[in-house]
Design a protein around this motif. Sequence first.
Motif, PDB file in Angstrom:
ATOM      1  N   LYS A  58      45.197  35.121  35.131  1.00 30.03           N
ATOM      2  CA  LYS A  58      44.056  35.514  34.312  1.00 30.03           C
ATOM      3  C   LYS A  58      42.826  35.435  35.198  1.00 30.03           C
ATOM      4  O   LYS A  58      42.722  34.564  36.055  1.00 30.03           O
TER       5      LYS A  58
ATOM      6  N   SER B 182      39.872  34.419  34.629  1.00 29.26           N
ATOM      7  CA  SER B 182      39.134  33.158  34.553  1.00 29.26           C
ATOM      8  C   SER B 182      39.808  32.077  35.395  1.00 29.26           C
ATOM      9  O   SER B 182      39.140  31.293  36.076  1.00 29.26           O
TER      10      SER B 182
ATOM     11  N   LEU C  39      45.273  39.813  34.038  1.00 28.18           N
ATOM     12  CA  LEU C  39      44.649  40.034  32.735  1.00 28.18           C
ATOM     13  C   LEU C  39      43.175  39.693  32.851  1.00 28.18           C
ATOM     14  O   LEU C  39      42.821  38.588  33.274  1.00 28.18           O
ATOM     15  N   ASN C  40      42.307  40.635  32.493  1.00 27.70           N
ATOM     16  CA  ASN C  40      40.872  40.370  32.468  1.00 27.70           C
ATOM     17  C   ASN C  40      40.544  39.729  31.122  1.00 27.70           C
ATOM     18  O   ASN C  40      40.437  40.405  30.105  1.00 27.70           O
ATOM     19  N   ASP C  41      40.409  38.410  31.103  1.00 23.68           N
ATOM     20  CA  ASP C  41      40.235  37.686  29.846  1.00 23.68           C
ATOM     21  C   ASP C  41      38.780  37.295  29.593  1.00 23.68           C
ATOM     22  O   ASP C  41      38.513  36.321  28.889  1.00 23.68           O
ATOM     23  N   SER C  42      37.832  38.046  30.164  1.00 21.21           N
ATOM     24  CA  SER C  42      36.417  37.774  29.899  1.00 21.21           C
ATOM     25  C   SER C  42      35.701  39.083  29.594  1.00 21.21           C
ATOM     26  O   SER C  42      36.241  40.170  29.802  1.00 21.21           O
TER      27      SER C  42
ATOM     28  N   GLY D  91      40.055  42.416  28.242  1.00 22.11           N
ATOM     29  CA  GLY D  91      41.369  42.518  27.624  1.00 22.11           C
ATOM     30  C   GLY D  91      42.333  43.443  28.332  1.00 22.11           C
ATOM     31  O   GLY D  91      43.495  43.541  27.935  1.00 22.11           O
TER      32      GLY D  91
ATOM     33  N   ARG E 168      44.912  44.899  31.154  1.00 23.55           N
ATOM     34  CA  ARG E 168      45.914  44.387  32.088  1.00 23.55           C
ATOM     35  C   ARG E 168      46.055  45.335  33.272  1.00 23.55           C
ATOM     36  O   ARG E 168      46.009  46.555  33.104  1.00 23.55           O
TER      37      ARG E 168
END
Length: 303
Positions: A5, A7, A55-58, A95, A97
């Motif tokens: 991820k 982050s 995964l871009n979780d920010s 959000g 991928r």
Amino acid sequence: MYELKSSEFFDAPPASAVSAVTPPGTLVRTVDVQPGLAVSLVSLQPQQAFQMAALNDSDHLHFSCQLRGTTEVVQGGGETRSLQANSLVASCAPGERFLLNFYPAGYANIELRIRPQLLCALAGDDYERIVPRLQSACFLHQQAGHARAREAALRLEQLLTCEQPPGLLVHAATLEFLAWHLQSLQGEDGSAGQPPRREQKLLLAAHERLLADLSAPPTIEQLSREVGLNQLKLKRGFKAMFGLSIYALFQRERMGRAKALLDRHGVSDTAVMLGYSNMSHFSAAFRKQHGVLPSEARRARLV
């Protein structure tokens, strides 16, 4: 395959979580410049090709400059982009991928992450011109990096390799990098500007239609008629919004798709799937984009 991820990758302390999710030899140095703005130097020395799932979780906007090495970015829909040294990338993909393919060679990248609210406060009119386009396209890529942006990225690399980087200098270099990166999205001298908002919507529709079928591109006349924008505005607007001519953008995406297909299919089958009846034409187009023949690229993937 390594999975991460954003982050965890950028924000984890050195020698802790980073080592658990990245390959050996990966170095990530992150400085929090101010609340909502951080910059990282990422470097690695892979001994062999490998793949990461990310995964871009920010909700941050990302602005980067690849300093060395070659990578491929495959978005969730299968769209593939090849990044070499001097590539500038801007992305807005919360959000989303990605698959990241790395190849043996030294790799280094400067990655700036900024919250939209802060960018709006810092960039003013530039924010209004660029971010709606970025949010619609998800991923903007300029193969030939803006010279001033690259110079600022190199300064950041030098600062971030220091054991204790001077905070004020890092802050100044980060803002300089961001400013030149934003200007590179408008044109070298900043005067190109963007088409009117109505035309931007039509150009985005034309972009989507152009890439809908990479085996059968529409003619400019067809594209113009379908989206309701005359051919001159279509050609000029495409260059202003996406940084490439209609044909060049189509060929870049087509050959990126070809490279991905060669993982699973032979050269002849790949050519046919992408609408080529003449193998020499396909090979020439592939070599122009990637610097190697498709047969050579396939062999390298199978090793």
